[in-house]
Motif scaffolding. Structure first.
Motif, PDB file in Angstrom:
ATOM      1  N   LEU A  47      20.863  11.079  22.825  1.00 23.55           N
ATOM      2  CA  LEU A  47      19.995  12.252  22.820  1.00 23.55           C
ATOM      3  C   LEU A  47      20.601  13.320  21.924  1.00 23.55           C
ATOM      4  O   LEU A  47      21.770  13.679  22.088  1.00 23.55           O
ATOM      5  CB  LEU A  47      19.831  12.805  24.244  1.00 23.55           C
ATOM      6  CG  LEU A  47      19.180  14.196  24.340  1.00 23.55           C
ATOM      7  CD1 LEU A  47      17.700  14.131  23.959  1.00 23.55           C
ATOM      8  CD2 LEU A  47      19.351  14.768  25.751  1.00 23.55           C
ATOM      9  N   THR A  48      19.802  13.811  20.974  1.00 27.60           N
ATOM     10  CA  THR A  48      20.199  14.983  20.207  1.00 27.60           C
ATOM     11  C   THR A  48      19.149  16.079  20.403  1.00 27.60           C
ATOM     12  O   THR A  48      17.977  15.789  20.655  1.00 27.60           O
ATOM     13  CB  THR A  48      20.325  14.686  18.698  1.00 27.60           C
ATOM     14  OG1 THR A  48      19.032  14.392  18.160  1.00 27.60           O
ATOM     15  CG2 THR A  48      21.267  13.517  18.443  1.00 27.60           C
ATOM     16  N   VAL A  49      19.596  17.315  20.317  1.00 31.11           N
ATOM     17  CA  VAL A  49      18.686  18.463  20.350  1.00 31.11           C
ATOM     18  C   VAL A  49      18.998  19.323  19.133  1.00 31.11           C
ATOM     19  O   VAL A  49      20.146  19.755  18.951  1.00 31.11           O
ATOM     20  CB  VAL A  49      18.832  19.277  21.642  1.00 31.11           C
ATOM     21  CG1 VAL A  49      17.906  20.499  21.602  1.00 31.11           C
ATOM     22  CG2 VAL A  49      18.505  18.421  22.858  1.00 31.11           C
ATOM     23  N   ASP A  50      17.997  19.501  18.283  1.00 35.99           N
ATOM     24  CA  ASP A  50      18.178  20.219  17.017  1.00 35.99           C
ATOM     25  C   ASP A  50      19.331  19.631  16.204  1.00 35.99           C
ATOM     26  O   ASP A  50      20.110  20.354  15.572  1.00 35.99           O
ATOM     27  CB  ASP A  50      18.394  21.715  17.264  1.00 35.99           C
ATOM     28  CG  ASP A  50      17.152  22.394  17.831  1.00 35.99           C
ATOM     29  OD1 ASP A  50      16.041  21.854  17.627  1.00 35.99           O
ATOM     30  OD2 ASP A  50      17.288  23.440  18.483  1.00 35.99           O
ATOM     31  N   GLY A  51      19.462  18.309  16.262  1.00 33.41           N
ATOM     32  CA  GLY A  51      20.464  17.607  15.479  1.00 33.41           C
ATOM     33  C   GLY A  51      21.839  17.527  16.099  1.00 33.41           C
ATOM     34  O   GLY A  51      22.701  16.805  15.598  1.00 33.41           O
ATOM     35  N   GLY A  54      23.294  26.032  24.514  1.00 31.01           N
ATOM     36  CA  GLY A  54      22.056  26.397  23.839  1.00 31.01           C
ATOM     37  C   GLY A  54      22.251  26.057  22.372  1.00 31.01           C
ATOM     38  O   GLY A  54      22.956  26.772  21.660  1.00 31.01           O
ATOM     39  N   GLY A  55      21.684  24.935  21.913  1.00 29.76           N
ATOM     40  CA  GLY A  55      22.070  24.409  20.614  1.00 29.76           C
ATOM     41  C   GLY A  55      23.493  23.884  20.724  1.00 29.76           C
ATOM     42  O   GLY A  55      23.777  22.993  21.511  1.00 29.76           O
ATOM     43  N   SER A  56      24.415  24.490  19.992  1.00 29.32           N
ATOM     44  CA  SER A  56      25.818  24.059  20.031  1.00 29.32           C
ATOM     45  C   SER A  56      26.726  25.124  20.627  1.00 29.32           C
ATOM     46  O   SER A  56      27.940  25.075  20.452  1.00 29.32           O
ATOM     47  CB  SER A  56      26.296  23.724  18.607  1.00 29.32           C
ATOM     48  OG  SER A  56      25.560  22.648  18.080  1.00 29.32           O
ATOM     49  N   ARG A  57      26.146  26.103  21.361  1.00 23.56           N
ATOM     50  CA  ARG A  57      26.948  27.209  21.882  1.00 23.56           C
ATOM     51  C   ARG A  57      26.682  27.399  23.368  1.00 23.56           C
ATOM     52  O   ARG A  57      25.546  27.254  23.839  1.00 23.56           O
ATOM     53  CB  ARG A  57      26.640  28.509  21.133  1.00 23.56           C
ATOM     54  CG  ARG A  57      26.778  28.380  19.632  1.00 23.56           C
ATOM     55  CD  ARG A  57      26.419  29.661  18.908  1.00 23.56           C
ATOM     56  NE  ARG A  57      27.473  30.654  19.010  1.00 23.56           N
ATOM     57  CZ  ARG A  57      27.394  31.886  18.499  1.00 23.56           C
ATOM     58  NH1 ARG A  57      26.294  32.257  17.862  1.00 23.56           N
ATOM     59  NH2 ARG A  57      28.404  32.728  18.627  1.00 23.56           N
ATOM     60  N   SER A  76      29.818  31.099  23.109  1.00 28.07           N
ATOM     61  CA  SER A  76      30.953  30.407  22.498  1.00 28.07           C
ATOM     62  C   SER A  76      30.787  30.382  20.979  1.00 28.07           C
ATOM     63  O   SER A  76      29.690  30.596  20.459  1.00 28.07           O
ATOM     64  CB  SER A  76      31.071  28.993  23.057  1.00 28.07           C
ATOM     65  OG  SER A  76      29.932  28.230  22.725  1.00 28.07           O
ATOM     66  N   PRO A  77      31.874  30.127  20.256  1.00 27.94           N
ATOM     67  CA  PRO A  77      31.804  30.183  18.786  1.00 27.94           C
ATOM     68  C   PRO A  77      30.828  29.173  18.189  1.00 27.94           C
ATOM     69  O   PRO A  77      30.618  28.096  18.739  1.00 27.94           O
ATOM     70  CB  PRO A  77      33.237  29.871  18.345  1.00 27.94           C
ATOM     71  CG  PRO A  77      34.079  29.993  19.553  1.00 27.94           C
ATOM     72  CD  PRO A  77      33.215  29.796  20.741  1.00 27.94           C
ATOM     73  N   GLU A  78      30.268  29.542  17.071  1.00 28.65           N
ATOM     74  CA  GLU A  78      29.413  28.624  16.316  1.00 28.65           C
ATOM     75  C   GLU A  78      30.286  27.524  15.724  1.00 28.65           C
ATOM     76  O   GLU A  78      31.271  27.807  15.043  1.00 28.65           O
ATOM     77  CB  GLU A  78      28.719  29.381  15.183  1.00 28.65           C
ATOM     78  CG  GLU A  78      27.730  28.557  14.405  1.00 28.65           C
ATOM     79  CD  GLU A  78      26.409  28.394  15.128  1.00 28.65           C
ATOM     80  OE1 GLU A  78      25.946  27.226  15.193  1.00 28.65           O
ATOM     81  OE2 GLU A  78      25.863  29.381  15.613  1.00 28.65           O
ATOM     82  N   PRO A  79      29.989  26.266  15.998  1.00 34.82           N
ATOM     83  CA  PRO A  79      30.802  25.196  15.399  1.00 34.82           C
ATOM     84  C   PRO A  79      30.674  25.192  13.878  1.00 34.82           C
ATOM     85  O   PRO A  79      29.608  25.517  13.342  1.00 34.82           O
ATOM     86  CB  PRO A  79      30.198  23.917  15.986  1.00 34.82           C
ATOM     87  CG  PRO A  79      29.402  24.364  17.172  1.00 34.82           C
ATOM     88  CD  PRO A  79      28.933  25.743  16.871  1.00 34.82           C
ATOM     89  N   PRO A  80      31.737  24.839  13.179  1.00 33.55           N
ATOM     90  CA  PRO A  80      31.607  24.707  11.727  1.00 33.55           C
ATOM     91  C   PRO A  80      30.650  23.568  11.371  1.00 33.55           C
ATOM     92  O   PRO A  80      30.423  22.663  12.181  1.00 33.55           O
ATOM     93  CB  PRO A  80      33.031  24.395  11.266  1.00 33.55           C
ATOM     94  CG  PRO A  80      33.711  23.849  12.476  1.00 33.55           C
ATOM     95  CD  PRO A  80      33.087  24.528  13.656  1.00 33.55           C
ATOM     96  N   ASP A  81      30.089  23.622  10.190  1.00 35.26           N
ATOM     97  CA  ASP A  81      29.159  22.572   9.763  1.00 35.26           C
ATOM     98  C   ASP A  81      29.789  21.201   9.897  1.00 35.26           C
ATOM     99  O   ASP A  81      30.926  20.991   9.457  1.00 35.26           O
ATOM    100  CB  ASP A  81      28.746  22.799   8.291  1.00 35.26           C
ATOM    101  CG  ASP A  81      27.826  23.994   8.125  1.00 35.26           C
ATOM    102  OD1 ASP A  81      27.296  24.462   9.142  1.00 35.26           O
ATOM    103  OD2 ASP A  81      27.673  24.446   6.989  1.00 35.26           O
ATOM    104  N   GLY A  82      29.063  20.310  10.535  1.00 35.21           N
ATOM    105  CA  GLY A  82      29.528  18.930  10.669  1.00 35.21           C
ATOM    106  C   GLY A  82      30.467  18.675  11.819  1.00 35.21           C
ATOM    107  O   GLY A  82      30.888  17.531  12.027  1.00 35.21           O
ATOM    108  N   ALA A  83      30.786  19.721  12.612  1.00 34.65           N
ATOM    109  CA  ALA A  83      31.752  19.542  13.697  1.00 34.65           C
ATOM    110  C   ALA A  83      31.267  18.513  14.720  1.00 34.65           C
ATOM    111  O   ALA A  83      32.034  17.684  15.192  1.00 34.65           O
ATOM    112  CB  ALA A  83      32.043  20.871  14.385  1.00 34.65           C
ATOM    113  N   PHE A  84      29.980  18.604  15.065  1.00 31.76           N
ATOM    114  CA  PHE A  84      29.435  17.698  16.069  1.00 31.76           C
ATOM    115  C   PHE A  84      28.219  16.939  15.562  1.00 31.76           C
ATOM    116  O   PHE A  84      27.604  16.193  16.308  1.00 31.76           O
ATOM    117  CB  PHE A  84      29.039  18.485  17.328  1.00 31.76           C
ATOM    118  CG  PHE A  84      30.191  19.138  18.010  1.00 31.76           C
ATOM    119  CD1 PHE A  84      31.337  18.431  18.317  1.00 31.76           C
ATOM    120  CD2 PHE A  84      30.130  20.480  18.343  1.00 31.76           C
ATOM    121  CE1 PHE A  84      32.405  19.036  18.938  1.00 31.76           C
ATOM    122  CE2 PHE A  84      31.212  21.101  18.982  1.00 31.76           C
ATOM    123  CZ  PHE A  84      32.346  20.378  19.276  1.00 31.76           C
ATOM    124  N   GLY A  85      27.852  17.141  14.354  1.00 30.32           N
ATOM    125  CA  GLY A  85      26.631  16.524  13.857  1.00 30.32           C
ATOM    126  C   GLY A  85      26.769  15.021  13.670  1.00 30.32           C
ATOM    127  O   GLY A  85      27.853  14.464  13.638  1.00 30.32           O
TER     128      GLY A  85
END
Length: 281
Positions: free
Chosen positions: A30-34, A148-151, A270-279
């Motif tokens: 399951l992914t939500v917004d990628g 919420g998304g990645s935060r 929580s901090p915004e993950p850097p691009d590609g951190a969990f994608g």
């Protein structure tokens, strides 16, 4: 073997996608917004694909005798991976799952239904609002995995929130949460400061590379009023395919350092993950 096809749906809080795993016949991501949220194998609910989920599983396994039923509250539902795990490994458990995205709950229960008699009650509600209405001494374990998304939402990062969690737990209950941060760990330190202000015992589980500040990553925090079986969790975390270290006691107090608990008025997500951190692709 029936070919499984991806399922896409716009839910209350984003775009959810269920993708079949080509290597496991009835397993889904399951992914939500990628952002990857959950992985479930319907034929093997005790299988935990994500490293952070396995670490939460190690904690769940250590809080009571093997197979003993537990009353568990899960804040954050996703694809109900850990509720399925508890139902499979501890039959007779009673579980509450609180998920703010009603559309996501509907998608998951429609496409990946819970087995009959799972003992899982689903609540479409905000995690903190539900917690504030829950009775005292309601649960043996409270697992927080809310993004919420990645935060992690701001209202779930404060000392008053932790006090509500402690109230809902029984005296010997255990709190466990999945968080994410990177050096200099301002967010993670503040979250441990919240827990240390309320609970006698705290622990931190993370990969050494994350703790050394080499990359952004997940960290599982654990808290209780009773001594935790840190040795059992540490053994399993160290033997995992992605080994993790368990810090507790003085090491956690040293990690917290000068960080202070967070008031509601100062809350931040929580901090915004850097691009590609969990994608994923």
């Amino acid at each position: 073997m029936t070919e499984q096809i991806p399922v896409f749906r716009t839910t209350d809080h984003g775009t959810a996608k269920l993708m079949p795993d080509v290597d496991r016949e009835r397993a889904w991501l399951l992914t939500v917004d990628g952002a990857p949220q959950s992985y479930v194998d319907l034929d093997d609910p005790a299988y935990l694909e994500f490293e952070y989920a396995r670490r939460l599983g190690f904690v769940l396994d250590a809080v009571a005798a093997q197979g003993a039923p537990l009353d568990v509250v899960h804040l954050g539902g996703g694809a109900l991976t850990l509720p399925r795990y508890v139902a499979a490994t501890r039959p007779g458990s009673r579980q509450d799952v609180v998920e703010a995205d009603r559309g996501l709950l509907e998608l998951v229960t429609e496409q990946l239904p819970l087995p009959a008699g799972s003992g899982v009650a689903l609540h479409a509600a905000d995690a903190r609002a539900w917690l504030e209405e829950a009775p005292d001494d309601h649960a043996d374990v409270l697992v927080a995995d809310v993004f919420g998304g990645s935060r992690v939402p701001a209202h779930l990062t404060t000392l008053p929130y932790v006090r509500q969690a402690e109230r809902v737990l029984r005296p010997g209950g255990v709190y466990a949460a999945n968080l994410a941060d990177a050096a200099p760990f301002g967010f993670l330190r503040s979250q441990l400061a919240n827990l240390a202000a309320v609970f006698e015992e705290t622990a931190l589980i993370a990969e050494p590379a994350v703790l050394r500040g080499r990359r952004f990553g997940n960290a599982v925090v654990v808290a209780s009023h009773r001594p935790l079986d840190v040795a059992a969790v540490a053994r399993r975390a160290a033997a995992d395919a992605f080994p993790a270290r368990v810090e507790h006691g003085p090491a956690v107090r040293g990690f917290i350092g000068s960080a202070r608990p967070v008031a509601d008025t100062d809350a931040m997500p929580s901090p915004e993950p850097p691009d590609g951190a969990f994608g994923i692709g």
